[in-house]
Enzyme design. Structure first.
Site, PDB file in Angstrom:
ATOM      1  N   CYS A 145       0.838  -1.194   0.000  1.00 49.64           N
ATOM      2  CA  CYS A 145       0.000   0.000   0.000  1.00 49.64           C
ATOM      3  C   CYS A 145       0.880   1.254   0.000  1.00 49.64           C
ATOM      4  O   CYS A 145       1.708   1.449   0.891  1.00 49.64           O
ATOM      5  CB  CYS A 145      -0.902   0.002   1.237  1.00 49.64           C
ATOM      6  SG  CYS A 145      -1.785   1.540   1.524  1.00 49.64           S
ATOM      7  N   GLY A 146       0.677   2.110  -0.984  1.00 53.45           N
ATOM      8  CA  GLY A 146       1.455   3.344  -1.091  1.00 53.45           C
ATOM      9  C   GLY A 146       1.277   4.263   0.103  1.00 53.45           C
ATOM     10  O   GLY A 146       2.241   4.880   0.571  1.00 53.45           O
TER      11      GLY A 146
END
Length: 122
Positions: free
Chosen positions: A11-12
């Site tokens: 997840c960024g």
């Protein structure tokens, strides 16, 4: 300073929050919540983060609608149970520090949990 981040390396937003913590000179305890979900007790304390249990459910995760978790009449206990069985439903990253607990979406919300003198210049 003890910092725990419930993190998903894919997840960024989670990677960004982790990088912000590290740029403050703090090496947090990163818990990959898909492998080791937060306790039910922590999830029950979501009100400390200023969000409801419903807001802690990740709506983009496939089981959300399949399990009917978008039903406003559903009890929080049912949502909590679903998050324990399907940790992908837990919105992330959740950061725990002595200064508080917060769902850090967007990731710059983590700054409020860091000591002022350690916040990276932005």
């Amino acid at each position: 300073m003890d910092v725990i981040i419930y993190h998903n390396p894919d997840c960024g937003t989670s990677r960004s929050a982790l990088a912000t913590i590290r740029s403050a000179g703090i090496e947090p305890h990163a818990v990959e919540y898909l492998k080791t979900p937060p306790s039910r007790t922590l999830l029950q304390q979501l009100a400390r983060m200023g969000i409801s249990v419903r807001e802690a459910v990740r709506e983009k995760a496939a089981p959300d609608t399949e399990l009917g978790l978008d039903n406003p009449a559903l009890a929080d206990d049912q949502r909590l149970e679903a998050m324990m069985v399907h940790p992908i439903l837990i919105n992330r990253p959740i950061v725990v520090t002595p200064n508080g607990v917060r769902l850090c979406r967007p990731s710059d919300l983590v700054l409020d949990l860091l000591p002022a003198q350690q916040r990276p210049a932005g």
